[in-house]
Scaffold this motif. Sequence first.
Motif, mmCIF file in Angstrom:
data_model
loop_
_atom_site.group_PDB
_atom_site.id
_atom_site.type_symbol
_atom_site.label_atom_id
_atom_site.label_comp_id
_atom_site.label_asym_id
_atom_site.label_seq_id
_atom_site.Cartn_x
_atom_site.Cartn_y
_atom_site.Cartn_z
ATOM 1 N N ALA A 224 44.934 37.113 37.432
ATOM 2 C CA ALA A 224 45.360 38.512 37.434
ATOM 3 C C ALA A 224 44.169 39.446 37.594
ATOM 4 C CB ALA A 224 46.114 38.829 36.146
ATOM 5 N N TRP A 225 43.062 39.113 36.951
ATOM 6 C CA TRP A 225 41.875 39.962 37.060
ATOM 7 C C TRP A 225 41.333 39.971 38.487
ATOM 8 C CZ3 TRP A 225 40.007 43.539 33.895
ATOM 9 C CH2 TRP A 225 38.736 44.053 34.148
ATOM 10 N N ARG A 227 43.042 39.525 41.121
ATOM 11 C CA ARG A 227 44.010 40.189 41.995
ATOM 12 C C ARG A 227 43.992 41.703 41.830
ATOM 13 N NH1 ARG A 227 48.319 37.835 40.185
ATOM 14 N NH2 ARG A 227 48.038 36.023 41.516
ATOM 15 N N TYR A 228 43.912 42.152 40.572
ATOM 16 C CA TYR A 228 44.095 43.582 40.306
ATOM 17 C C TYR A 228 42.810 44.314 39.929
ATOM 18 C CZ TYR A 228 48.981 42.151 40.149
ATOM 19 O OH TYR A 228 50.215 41.627 40.460
ATOM 20 N N ARG A 230 39.585 43.991 41.496
ATOM 21 C CA ARG A 230 38.566 43.660 42.487
ATOM 22 C C ARG A 230 37.439 44.703 42.446
ATOM 23 N NH1 ARG A 230 42.274 43.632 47.596
ATOM 24 N NH2 ARG A 230 43.227 45.279 46.314
#
Length: 367
Positions: A224-225, A227-228, A230
Amino acid sequence: MKTERAVGPDILRGLAILLVMSWHFPAVDYPPLFQHIKDFGWLGVDVFFVLSGFLIGTELLRPVAGGNAPDLRIFYIKRAFRILPVFWLILTLYALFPILREREAMSPLWRYLTFTLNLGLDAKTFGTFTHAWSLCVEEHFYLILPALVLVLRRFRTPWPAVAAAVAVLIGGMVLRHVLWSNWTATSGEPVSFFTSIYYPTYTRLDGLLMGVCLAAVRLFYADAWRRYARPVITLPLGAVCLGITSYLNQIDGVILSETGSILFYPLFSLGVALVLSAILDSEAVVKPARWSGIGYIAAISYSLYLSHKMVVHLDTLFLPKAWMTGWSQVAIYYVTSIAVASVLYAAVERPFMVLRDRLLRRGRWAT
């Protein structure tokens, strides 16, 4: 197989120690440009706190992410071999040779040996080796975080950990507000601001907290990190946080206003954490900095931090007065400080780290 050392943390660590050194430069004749750098020098310590929170948090939480408990025996052995030898050496030199002291009075030795120097420190009265206050904060952190990790890993949900992080964040903001109000209502003297708000561990946990939180989300929510969060997102957000705090610093400086006492430390620490995340995710871009020399400054930064005030004091004491002006004194200060730190690193830090690794590989303490 040993993995290659990440460049990103070294960039921040190297810049942080150079900032700290500028802050501790004596108030004598130096160029106006250096004054602008010096105005931000005190923030280098907060960069160190974020880095420490991230690196120590990663070390302790990585086993938890794999379903295991961290081995605290190994953790404390590694910390002791890393921190204590050169610290004890510098402390011994200060204690035995008063000529090395940058100020006449020095706090009692037991305050350094018990890492309680930062609690009630009056730097105006006891001005020697006061920069060891941040080491005290680090040592308290080494006691608090492992205990919290052992307790919180027993829960099957992350919410207790989230609640603990929020409590530390909000509690620190409220406490600083109360202390700031009491400070202005009593003396309002700068030295008492440092004693009440700047030095104590319980008011300076923001950077360590942000570093630990960054380590936690990158370990437990890695997909998740990525992906969201960057670099195109985290770097501008971090820059905004640092820009706001830079503006506040220009207004108030190290003696914070009421608003600053509440918001400055967490906002600056958040900015550093976001920038750190961005450069960790941009390793290919920042990798050429490995050859810039910043990695070496980062490697010797601990010895540099402990010894630089002693070195600049000796520079001022023994070198010709004609040299100690303008950019020449700045160059002398940095060159001599780096030279002494290099000796300390090669003669003390590095041998003890090699000994530590050899003993751990042999399993004397790891089993």
